[in-house]
Write an enzyme that holds these catalytic residues in place. Sequence first.
Site, PDB file in Angstrom:
ATOM      1  N   ARG A  28       0.820  -1.220   0.000  1.00 24.23           N
ATOM      2  CA  ARG A  28       0.000   0.000   0.000  1.00 24.23           C
ATOM      3  C   ARG A  28       0.852   1.267   0.000  1.00 24.23           C
ATOM      4  O   ARG A  28       0.473   2.277   0.593  1.00 24.23           O
ATOM      5  CB  ARG A  28      -0.940   0.043   1.211  1.00 24.23           C
ATOM      6  CG  ARG A  28      -2.038  -0.973   1.176  1.00 24.23           C
ATOM      7  CD  ARG A  28      -3.207  -0.456   0.355  1.00 24.23           C
ATOM      8  NE  ARG A  28      -4.257  -1.447   0.262  1.00 24.23           N
ATOM      9  CZ  ARG A  28      -5.359  -1.438   1.009  1.00 24.23           C
ATOM     10  NH1 ARG A  28      -5.557  -0.498   1.883  1.00 24.23           N
ATOM     11  NH2 ARG A  28      -6.257  -2.377   0.849  1.00 24.23           N
ATOM     12  N   ARG A  32      -3.360   6.621   1.207  1.00 22.99           N
ATOM     13  CA  ARG A  32      -3.877   7.811   1.896  1.00 22.99           C
ATOM     14  C   ARG A  32      -2.916   8.498   2.847  1.00 22.99           C
ATOM     15  O   ARG A  32      -3.137   9.643   3.227  1.00 22.99           O
ATOM     16  CB  ARG A  32      -5.152   7.440   2.660  1.00 22.99           C
ATOM     17  CG  ARG A  32      -6.351   7.316   1.754  1.00 22.99           C
ATOM     18  CD  ARG A  32      -7.519   6.716   2.486  1.00 22.99           C
ATOM     19  NE  ARG A  32      -7.173   5.346   2.857  1.00 22.99           N
ATOM     20  CZ  ARG A  32      -8.009   4.492   3.424  1.00 22.99           C
ATOM     21  NH1 ARG A  32      -9.224   4.863   3.738  1.00 22.99           N
ATOM     22  NH2 ARG A  32      -7.621   3.265   3.699  1.00 22.99           N
ATOM     23  N   ARG A  41      -6.509  11.505  -5.859  1.00 21.44           N
ATOM     24  CA  ARG A  41      -7.791  10.820  -5.710  1.00 21.44           C
ATOM     25  C   ARG A  41      -8.946  11.814  -5.815  1.00 21.44           C
ATOM     26  O   ARG A  41      -9.965  11.542  -6.451  1.00 21.44           O
ATOM     27  CB  ARG A  41      -7.864  10.058  -4.392  1.00 21.44           C
ATOM     28  CG  ARG A  41      -9.098   9.171  -4.320  1.00 21.44           C
ATOM     29  CD  ARG A  41      -9.275   8.508  -2.980  1.00 21.44           C
ATOM     30  NE  ARG A  41      -9.402   9.494  -1.918  1.00 21.44           N
ATOM     31  CZ  ARG A  41      -9.550   9.193  -0.630  1.00 21.44           C
ATOM     32  NH1 ARG A  41      -9.558   7.940  -0.251  1.00 21.44           N
ATOM     33  NH2 ARG A  41      -9.660  10.139   0.266  1.00 21.44           N
ATOM     34  N   ASP A  78      -6.741  -2.587  -7.418  1.00 19.62           N
ATOM     35  CA  ASP A  78      -7.322  -3.251  -6.256  1.00 19.62           C
ATOM     36  C   ASP A  78      -7.597  -4.708  -6.597  1.00 19.62           C
ATOM     37  O   ASP A  78      -7.789  -5.044  -7.768  1.00 19.62           O
ATOM     38  CB  ASP A  78      -8.624  -2.563  -5.825  1.00 19.62           C
ATOM     39  CG  ASP A  78      -8.960  -2.907  -4.391  1.00 19.62           C
ATOM     40  OD1 ASP A  78      -8.407  -2.268  -3.480  1.00 19.62           O
ATOM     41  OD2 ASP A  78      -9.743  -3.851  -4.167  1.00 19.62           O
ATOM     42  N   TYR A 155     -15.216 -11.422  -0.322  1.00 16.22           N
ATOM     43  CA  TYR A 155     -15.926 -10.164  -0.633  1.00 16.22           C
ATOM     44  C   TYR A 155     -17.138 -10.422  -1.515  1.00 16.22           C
ATOM     45  O   TYR A 155     -18.196  -9.815  -1.333  1.00 16.22           O
ATOM     46  CB  TYR A 155     -14.970  -9.157  -1.300  1.00 16.22           C
ATOM     47  CG  TYR A 155     -13.932  -8.634  -0.334  1.00 16.22           C
ATOM     48  CD1 TYR A 155     -14.230  -7.590   0.539  1.00 16.22           C
ATOM     49  CD2 TYR A 155     -12.661  -9.205  -0.262  1.00 16.22           C
ATOM     50  CE1 TYR A 155     -13.288  -7.128   1.460  1.00 16.22           C
ATOM     51  CE2 TYR A 155     -11.719  -8.750   0.651  1.00 16.22           C
ATOM     52  CZ  TYR A 155     -12.045  -7.715   1.505  1.00 16.22           C
ATOM     53  OH  TYR A 155     -11.119  -7.260   2.412  1.00 16.22           O
TER      54      TYR A 155
HETATM   55  O1  CP3 Z   1       0.093  -1.703  -2.419  1.00 17.59           O
HETATM   56  C1  CP3 Z   1      -0.209  -0.783  -3.194  1.00 17.59           C
HETATM   57  O2  CP3 Z   1       0.216   0.378  -3.077  1.00 17.59           O
HETATM   58  C2  CP3 Z   1      -1.069  -1.120  -4.424  1.00 17.59           C
HETATM   59  C3  CP3 Z   1      -2.443  -0.850  -4.293  1.00 17.59           C
HETATM   60  C4  CP3 Z   1      -3.405  -1.785  -3.567  1.00 17.59           C
HETATM   61  C5  CP3 Z   1      -4.657  -1.328  -3.131  1.00 17.59           C
HETATM   62  N1  CP3 Z   1      -5.388  -2.385  -2.700  1.00 17.59           N
HETATM   63  C6  CP3 Z   1      -5.110   0.068  -3.183  1.00 17.59           C
HETATM   64  C7  CP3 Z   1      -6.196   0.498  -2.282  1.00 17.59           C
HETATM   65  C8  CP3 Z   1      -3.355  -3.158  -3.317  1.00 17.59           C
HETATM   66  C9  CP3 Z   1      -2.201  -4.137  -3.538  1.00 17.59           C
HETATM   67  C10 CP3 Z   1      -4.619  -3.513  -2.780  1.00 17.59           C
HETATM   68  C11 CP3 Z   1      -4.981  -4.895  -2.427  1.00 17.59           C
HETATM   69  C12 CP3 Z   1      -6.192  -5.130  -1.642  1.00 17.59           C
HETATM   70  N2  CP3 Z   1      -7.410  -4.541  -1.756  1.00 17.59           N
HETATM   71  C13 CP3 Z   1      -6.315  -6.145  -0.668  1.00 17.59           C
HETATM   72  C14 CP3 Z   1      -5.256  -7.140  -0.310  1.00 17.59           C
HETATM   73  C15 CP3 Z   1      -4.115  -6.538   0.412  1.00 17.59           C
HETATM   74  C16 CP3 Z   1      -4.398  -6.207   1.822  1.00 17.59           C
HETATM   75  O3  CP3 Z   1      -4.302  -5.013   2.167  1.00 17.59           O
HETATM   76  O4  CP3 Z   1      -4.651  -7.137   2.591  1.00 17.59           O
HETATM   77  C17 CP3 Z   1      -7.621  -6.107  -0.160  1.00 17.59           C
HETATM   78  C18 CP3 Z   1      -8.197  -6.986   0.934  1.00 17.59           C
HETATM   79  C19 CP3 Z   1      -8.309  -5.083  -0.882  1.00 17.59           C
HETATM   80  C20 CP3 Z   1      -9.726  -4.733  -0.764  1.00 17.59           C
HETATM   81  C21 CP3 Z   1      -9.877  -3.347  -0.306  1.00 17.59           C
HETATM   82  N3  CP3 Z   1      -9.566  -2.232  -1.052  1.00 17.59           N
HETATM   83  C22 CP3 Z   1     -10.336  -2.917   0.948  1.00 17.59           C
HETATM   84  C23 CP3 Z   1     -10.753  -3.833   2.084  1.00 17.59           C
HETATM   85  C24 CP3 Z   1     -10.322  -1.516   0.932  1.00 17.59           C
HETATM   86  C25 CP3 Z   1     -10.841  -0.604   1.990  1.00 17.59           C
HETATM   87  C26 CP3 Z   1      -9.942  -0.523   3.157  1.00 17.59           C
HETATM   88  C27 CP3 Z   1      -9.223   0.790   3.123  1.00 17.59           C
HETATM   89  O5  CP3 Z   1      -8.005   0.784   3.373  1.00 17.59           O
HETATM   90  O6  CP3 Z   1      -9.902   1.790   2.904  1.00 17.59           O
HETATM   91  C28 CP3 Z   1      -9.776  -1.115  -0.317  1.00 17.59           C
HETATM   92  C29 CP3 Z   1      -9.544   0.258  -0.767  1.00 17.59           C
HETATM   93  C30 CP3 Z   1      -8.165   0.599  -1.201  1.00 17.59           C
HETATM   94  N4  CP3 Z   1      -7.373  -0.173  -2.022  1.00 17.59           N
HETATM   95  C31 CP3 Z   1      -7.481   1.806  -0.926  1.00 17.59           C
HETATM   96  C32 CP3 Z   1      -6.248   1.748  -1.607  1.00 17.59           C
HETATM   97  C33 CP3 Z   1      -5.192   2.810  -1.676  1.00 17.59           C
HETATM   98  C34 CP3 Z   1      -8.030   2.947  -0.106  1.00 17.59           C
HETATM   99  C35 CP3 Z   1      -9.027   3.659  -0.950  1.00 17.59           C
HETATM  100  C36 CP3 Z   1      -9.003   5.139  -0.717  1.00 17.59           C
HETATM  101  O7  CP3 Z   1      -8.213   5.835  -1.363  1.00 17.59           O
HETATM  102  O8  CP3 Z   1      -9.805   5.582   0.113  1.00 17.59           O
END
Ligand code: CP3
Length: 362
Positions: A28, A32, A41, A78, A155
């Site tokens: 990640r 944010r 964003r 994602d 999911y």
């Molecule tokens: O690592 C990176 O920088 C690459 C980007 C990346 C994102 N999601 C961007 C993201 C990666 C590799 C993921 C994978 C992901 N997404 C996983 C597996 C990895 C982990 O963290 O366990 C999962 C379970 C998801 C599903 C997902 N996406 C959730 C549960 C959420 C909400 C939780 C949160 O942090 O808000 C997201 C949203 C998400 N994916 C964000 C980002 C940067 C936040 C969205 C925002 O900008 O508000």
Amino acid sequence: MSAPLQNDLLLRALLRQPTPRTPVWMMRQAGRYLPEYRATRAKAGSFLQLCMNPELACEVTLQPLDRYRLDAAILFSDILTVPHAMNVGLSFETGEGPKIARPVRTSADIDRLPIPDPEGELRYVMDAVRTIRRELKGRVPLIGFAGSPWTVGTYMVEGGGSRNFEHIKGMLYGAPQELHRLLDIITRATIAYLNGQIAAGAQAVMVFDTWGGALTPRDYREFSLRYMQRIVDGVTREADGRRVPVILYTKGGGDWLDHMAATGCDALGVDWMTDLADARRKVQDKVALQGNLDPSVLYAPPARIREQVGKVLASYGQGPGHVFNLGHGIHPEVKPEHALAMIEAVHELSPQYHEERDRGRG
Ligand code: CP3
């Protein structure tokens, strides 16, 4: 066609080849905690629109690389792009995480699921990969990724994030053959999706099994690892004359690292609940290890962060095959200077764990 790779430390470490120091990136890393990410964003309108805009997805992918001495870029996207392309109605409510409007609960729901074409419905992801590779100009390798079938399945069946996995566990114990049918479809979609990313320019791929740790050891092997095995067997392992390493990561999977290593993957992501020395003993240098600083260490002052980085490096110990990372994604509240302290500490403290003769080969 593409620029030669100037820094291949990540690819070498993932294959357990010698490097002068330990490479580092953060799960990640585009997110944010960075004000420039929040600005892009806002410009995109929403998280999903950001994912679907290749130019802006490229912009946020490169942001952490402009700030820090990182050894890898990871595609900004994602794991839920795959179900999104299967028409389950994905949205992200701010502060609430993902929501799926039409959860997959019945046999008829499963029958309706298409296997998306990577260059069709998911073309925006492939375009992002191509754009990022072009803009990286060979600075560092680009990691592509997907969710594990089990994790993506949670999911799809629950309709969003879940605490107890009521519906998917109900299916696992009540109608296991239906769940296998669903996981098979997600697996076929995921193999095509990862191979599309590799064809578009991803130089390593990682499979995120965030919820595998919620399973019993036996169910983990039957409902998560078995499908990750099919992914390892099905993805393109060489592109542009170089091996494309495959990394598997199961959060909470510390007890099963030996089974994961036996899939034939190149590397394992390790969470912070596992000691790297134990992990290394368990996999007996069969695979590289990536991890595993507790992401909450980044709440502490820089001097403490540096100490904790030293402990992680020491727990892996001497020799090749370690990629430094967090044990899970960076938290949104972390100060950007604290991520800097971690990355600089890896640069400064890791050369001592590598052979003198490899240090000249930057
Ligand atoms: O690592 C990176 O920088 C690459 C980007 C990346 C994102 N999601 C961007 C993201 C990666 C590799 C993921 C994978 C992901 N997404 C996983 C597996 C990895 C982990 O963290 O366990 C999962 C379970 C998801 C599903 C997902 N996406 C959730 C549960 C959420 C909400 C939780 C949160 O942090 O808000 C997201 C949203 C998400 N994916 C964000 C980002 C940067 C936040 C969205 C925002 O900008 O508000």
